[in-house]
Design a protein around this motif. Structure first.
Motif, PDB file in Angstrom:
ATOM      1  N   GLY A 118     -12.300 -16.852   4.624  1.00  0.00           N
ATOM      2  CA  GLY A 118     -11.834 -17.856   5.579  1.00  0.00           C
ATOM      3  C   GLY A 118     -10.765 -17.387   6.535  1.00  0.00           C
ATOM      4  N   ASN A 119     -10.239 -16.192   6.345  1.00  0.00           N
ATOM      5  CA  ASN A 119      -9.151 -15.706   7.186  1.00  0.00           C
ATOM      6  C   ASN A 119      -9.340 -14.246   7.554  1.00  0.00           C
ATOM      7  OD1 ASN A 119      -7.129 -18.003   7.106  1.00  0.00           O
ATOM      8  ND2 ASN A 119      -7.495 -17.675   4.929  1.00  0.00           N
ATOM      9  N   ASP A 120      -8.756 -13.878   8.692  1.00  0.00           N
ATOM     10  CA  ASP A 120      -8.681 -12.466   9.058  1.00  0.00           C
ATOM     11  C   ASP A 120      -7.911 -11.734   7.952  1.00  0.00           C
ATOM     12  OD1 ASP A 120      -9.664 -13.472  11.455  1.00  0.00           O
ATOM     13  OD2 ASP A 120      -8.126 -12.537  12.695  1.00  0.00           O
ATOM     14  N   PHE A 121      -8.164 -10.439   7.823  1.00  0.00           N
ATOM     15  CA  PHE A 121      -7.462  -9.695   6.781  1.00  0.00           C
ATOM     16  C   PHE A 121      -7.391  -8.213   7.107  1.00  0.00           C
ATOM     17  CE2 PHE A 121     -11.934  -9.639   5.572  1.00  0.00           C
ATOM     18  CZ  PHE A 121     -12.160  -8.296   5.296  1.00  0.00           C
ATOM     19  N   TRP A 122      -6.466  -7.566   6.428  1.00  0.00           N
ATOM     20  CA  TRP A 122      -6.419  -6.116   6.293  1.00  0.00           C
ATOM     21  C   TRP A 122      -6.729  -5.832   4.830  1.00  0.00           C
ATOM     22  CZ3 TRP A 122      -5.646  -1.985   9.485  1.00  0.00           C
ATOM     23  CH2 TRP A 122      -5.257  -2.261  10.798  1.00  0.00           C
ATOM     24  N   LEU A 123      -7.496  -4.796   4.561  1.00  0.00           N
ATOM     25  CA  LEU A 123      -7.789  -4.373   3.194  1.00  0.00           C
ATOM     26  C   LEU A 123      -7.415  -2.901   3.081  1.00  0.00           C
ATOM     27  CD1 LEU A 123      -9.042  -4.926   0.377  1.00  0.00           C
ATOM     28  CD2 LEU A 123     -11.246  -4.241   1.371  1.00  0.00           C
ATOM     29  N   ILE A 124      -6.522  -2.610   2.167  1.00  0.00           N
ATOM     30  CA  ILE A 124      -6.025  -1.253   1.970  1.00  0.00           C
ATOM     31  C   ILE A 124      -6.669  -0.653   0.730  1.00  0.00           C
ATOM     32  CG2 ILE A 124      -3.957   0.169   1.639  1.00  0.00           C
ATOM     33  CD1 ILE A 124      -4.077  -1.368   4.374  1.00  0.00           C
ATOM     34  N   ASP A 125      -7.369   0.454   0.917  1.00  0.00           N
ATOM     35  CA  ASP A 125      -8.011   1.198  -0.177  1.00  0.00           C
ATOM     36  C   ASP A 125      -8.881   0.333  -1.077  1.00  0.00           C
ATOM     37  OD1 ASP A 125      -6.918   3.632   0.646  1.00  0.00           O
ATOM     38  OD2 ASP A 125      -5.109   3.356  -0.562  1.00  0.00           O
ATOM     39  N   ARG A 127      -8.320  -2.405  -2.415  1.00  0.00           N
ATOM     40  CA  ARG A 127      -7.622  -3.020  -3.543  1.00  0.00           C
ATOM     41  C   ARG A 127      -6.523  -4.005  -3.169  1.00  0.00           C
ATOM     42  NH1 ARG A 127      -2.769  -1.064  -3.449  1.00  0.00           N
ATOM     43  NH2 ARG A 127      -2.373   0.960  -2.504  1.00  0.00           N
ATOM     44  N   LEU A 128      -5.965  -3.887  -1.982  1.00  0.00           N
ATOM     45  CA  LEU A 128      -4.833  -4.713  -1.585  1.00  0.00           C
ATOM     46  C   LEU A 128      -5.172  -5.447  -0.286  1.00  0.00           C
ATOM     47  CD1 LEU A 128      -1.854  -5.431  -2.213  1.00  0.00           C
ATOM     48  CD2 LEU A 128      -1.192  -3.494  -0.776  1.00  0.00           C
ATOM     49  N   VAL A 129      -5.083  -6.777  -0.321  1.00  0.00           N
ATOM     50  CA  VAL A 129      -5.442  -7.610   0.830  1.00  0.00           C
ATOM     51  C   VAL A 129      -4.186  -8.186   1.466  1.00  0.00           C
ATOM     52  CG1 VAL A 129      -6.733  -9.647   1.625  1.00  0.00           C
ATOM     53  CG2 VAL A 129      -7.600  -8.287  -0.305  1.00  0.00           C
ATOM     54  N   ARG A 130      -4.141  -8.086   2.797  1.00  0.00           N
ATOM     55  CA  ARG A 130      -3.121  -8.817   3.559  1.00  0.00           C
ATOM     56  C   ARG A 130      -3.872  -9.841   4.384  1.00  0.00           C
ATOM     57  NH1 ARG A 130      -0.390 -10.272   8.063  1.00  0.00           N
ATOM     58  NH2 ARG A 130       1.871 -10.109   8.037  1.00  0.00           N
ATOM     59  N   TRP A 131      -3.785 -11.107   3.956  1.00  0.00           N
ATOM     60  CA  TRP A 131      -4.404 -12.187   4.707  1.00  0.00           C
ATOM     61  C   TRP A 131      -3.542 -12.490   5.923  1.00  0.00           C
ATOM     62  CZ3 TRP A 131      -9.035 -13.074   2.925  1.00  0.00           C
ATOM     63  CH2 TRP A 131      -9.306 -12.992   1.549  1.00  0.00           C
ATOM     64  N   ASN A 132      -4.171 -12.757   7.065  1.00  0.00           N
ATOM     65  CA  ASN A 132      -3.468 -13.184   8.272  1.00  0.00           C
ATOM     66  C   ASN A 132      -3.813 -14.654   8.493  1.00  0.00           C
ATOM     67  OD1 ASN A 132      -2.519 -10.557   8.750  1.00  0.00           O
ATOM     68  ND2 ASN A 132      -4.347 -10.031   9.879  1.00  0.00           N
ATOM     69  N   HIS A 133      -2.814 -15.523   8.394  1.00  0.00           N
ATOM     70  CA  HIS A 133      -3.020 -16.955   8.579  1.00  0.00           C
ATOM     71  C   HIS A 133      -2.604 -17.363   9.992  1.00  0.00           C
ATOM     72  CE1 HIS A 133      -3.918 -17.381   4.379  1.00  0.00           C
ATOM     73  NE2 HIS A 133      -2.772 -16.845   4.043  1.00  0.00           N
ATOM     74  N   GLU A 144      -0.058 -13.197   3.858  1.00  0.00           N
ATOM     75  CA  GLU A 144      -0.034 -13.392   2.415  1.00  0.00           C
ATOM     76  C   GLU A 144      -0.672 -12.160   1.786  1.00  0.00           C
ATOM     77  OE1 GLU A 144      -2.093 -16.401  -0.853  1.00  0.00           O
ATOM     78  OE2 GLU A 144      -2.386 -16.760   1.279  1.00  0.00           O
ATOM     79  N   MET A 145      -0.052 -11.630   0.766  1.00  0.00           N
ATOM     80  CA  MET A 145      -0.574 -10.449   0.083  1.00  0.00           C
ATOM     81  C   MET A 145      -1.295 -10.858  -1.198  1.00  0.00           C
ATOM     82  SD  MET A 145       0.310  -7.994   2.074  1.00  0.00           S
ATOM     83  CE  MET A 145      -0.289  -6.677   1.020  1.00  0.00           C
ATOM     84  N   SER A 146      -2.329 -10.094  -1.516  1.00  0.00           N
ATOM     85  CA  SER A 146      -3.059 -10.328  -2.757  1.00  0.00           C
ATOM     86  C   SER A 146      -3.555  -9.000  -3.315  1.00  0.00           C
ATOM     87  CB  SER A 146      -4.258 -11.251  -2.515  1.00  0.00           C
ATOM     88  OG  SER A 146      -5.036 -11.368  -3.695  1.00  0.00           O
ATOM     89  N   ASP A 147      -3.403  -8.838  -4.614  1.00  0.00           N
ATOM     90  CA  ASP A 147      -4.006  -7.693  -5.291  1.00  0.00           C
ATOM     91  C   ASP A 147      -5.080  -8.169  -6.271  1.00  0.00           C
ATOM     92  OD1 ASP A 147      -2.402  -8.767  -7.275  1.00  0.00           O
ATOM     93  OD2 ASP A 147      -1.256  -6.931  -7.631  1.00  0.00           O
ATOM     94  N   ASP A 148      -5.538  -9.422  -6.078  1.00  0.00           N
ATOM     95  CA  ASP A 148      -6.590  -9.988  -6.909  1.00  0.00           C
ATOM     96  C   ASP A 148      -7.881  -9.201  -6.700  1.00  0.00           C
ATOM     97  OD1 ASP A 148      -8.074 -11.875  -8.503  1.00  0.00           O
ATOM     98  OD2 ASP A 148      -8.794 -12.746  -6.624  1.00  0.00           O
ATOM     99  N   ALA A 156     -13.940  -6.443   0.822  1.00  0.00           N
ATOM    100  CA  ALA A 156     -14.653  -5.160   0.960  1.00  0.00           C
ATOM    101  C   ALA A 156     -16.128  -5.400   1.279  1.00  0.00           C
ATOM    102  CB  ALA A 156     -14.507  -4.333  -0.312  1.00  0.00           C
ATOM    103  N   ASP A 157     -16.745  -6.325   0.562  1.00  0.00           N
ATOM    104  CA  ASP A 157     -18.162  -6.619   0.801  1.00  0.00           C
ATOM    105  C   ASP A 157     -18.375  -7.207   2.197  1.00  0.00           C
ATOM    106  OD1 ASP A 157     -18.677  -5.708  -1.773  1.00  0.00           O
ATOM    107  OD2 ASP A 157     -19.008  -7.719  -2.617  1.00  0.00           O
ATOM    108  N   ALA A 158     -17.496  -8.128   2.595  1.00  0.00           N
ATOM    109  CA  ALA A 158     -17.618  -8.742   3.918  1.00  0.00           C
ATOM    110  C   ALA A 158     -17.434  -7.700   5.008  1.00  0.00           C
ATOM    111  CB  ALA A 158     -16.589  -9.865   4.073  1.00  0.00           C
ATOM    112  N   PHE A 159     -16.406  -6.877   4.873  1.00  0.00           N
ATOM    113  CA  PHE A 159     -16.162  -5.876   5.910  1.00  0.00           C
ATOM    114  C   PHE A 159     -17.344  -4.904   6.006  1.00  0.00           C
ATOM    115  CE2 PHE A 159     -14.688  -2.100   7.958  1.00  0.00           C
ATOM    116  CZ  PHE A 159     -13.983  -2.601   9.034  1.00  0.00           C
ATOM    117  N   SER A 160     -17.842  -4.453   4.871  1.00  0.00           N
ATOM    118  CA  SER A 160     -18.983  -3.522   4.884  1.00  0.00           C
ATOM    119  C   SER A 160     -20.194  -4.133   5.567  1.00  0.00           C
ATOM    120  CB  SER A 160     -19.349  -3.106   3.459  1.00  0.00           C
ATOM    121  OG  SER A 160     -18.338  -2.304   2.910  1.00  0.00           O
ATOM    122  N   ALA A 161     -20.473  -5.402   5.277  1.00  0.00           N
ATOM    123  CA  ALA A 161     -21.629  -6.068   5.887  1.00  0.00           C
ATOM    124  C   ALA A 161     -21.449  -6.203   7.399  1.00  0.00           C
ATOM    125  CB  ALA A 161     -21.836  -7.444   5.246  1.00  0.00           C
TER     126      ALA A 161
END
Length: 175
Positions: A118-125, A127-133, A144-148, A156-161
């Protein structure tokens, strides 16, 4: 416990292999009266030969990240015909490419069958998501950061697709 929001140099500095960014909005809040977007609307365009006039700290950070061997990729999902703001982004994307970023564009109609967060994001390696709200008007509402692991896999799946379907910047034609 929520993760601490790192600075951009710390976030990209933590990347060892990949830093990917998915943008899904047709516009982001900008000052229509002053600043780069207003200058662009008034006819200013960056001169590719005058690097000093457009190189900025963000591009230094990207170049340093790429220089360490990290693949930095950005994918933009855009409505067509594109918004004025997307046209502005497109015109300046050569600066991102010059810094070593790979950029691709995906017409929104080609994203209809993709499962996207639902939001733009950065994904690092991966494993680590930075959501942009963002607010409804496009202003930043913070990150917002997430390591979930489930969130990281979704991104990762969304970006790859998106990346697989998207058109490299040099071949994408604004409509």
């Amino acid at each position: 416990m929520p993760l601490t929001m790192p600075t951009w140099p710390d976030l990209l500095g933590s990347a060892e292999r990949t830093a990917v960014h998915l943008e899904m909005r047709d516009s982001y809040a900008v000052d229509y009266e002053t600043g780069p977007f207003a200058d662009w609307r008034a006819g200013h365009r960056h001169n590719p030969a005058d690097r000093a006039s457009w190189w900025r700290p963000w591009l230094d950070l990207v170049a340093a990240t790429v220089g360490r061997g990290v693949a930095v990729r950005r994918a933009r999902i855009v409505s067509e015909p594109v918004s004025e703001y997307t046209r502005f982004l497109y015109d300046g994307t050569f600066t991102n490419v010059a810094a070593g970023e790979e950029v691709r564009w995906l017409p929104r109609r080609q994203a209809s069958t993709l499962a996207l967060p639902g939001n733009d994001f950065w994904l690092i390696d991966g494993r680590l998501v930075r959501w942009n709200h963002f607010t409804g008007e496009g202003s930043s509402a913070g990150g917002e950061m997430s390591d979930d692991p489930a969130a990281a896999k979704l991104c990762a799946d969304a970006f790859s697709a998106v990346w697989e379907r998207a058109i490299p910047h040099g071949r994408y034609e604004i409509r």
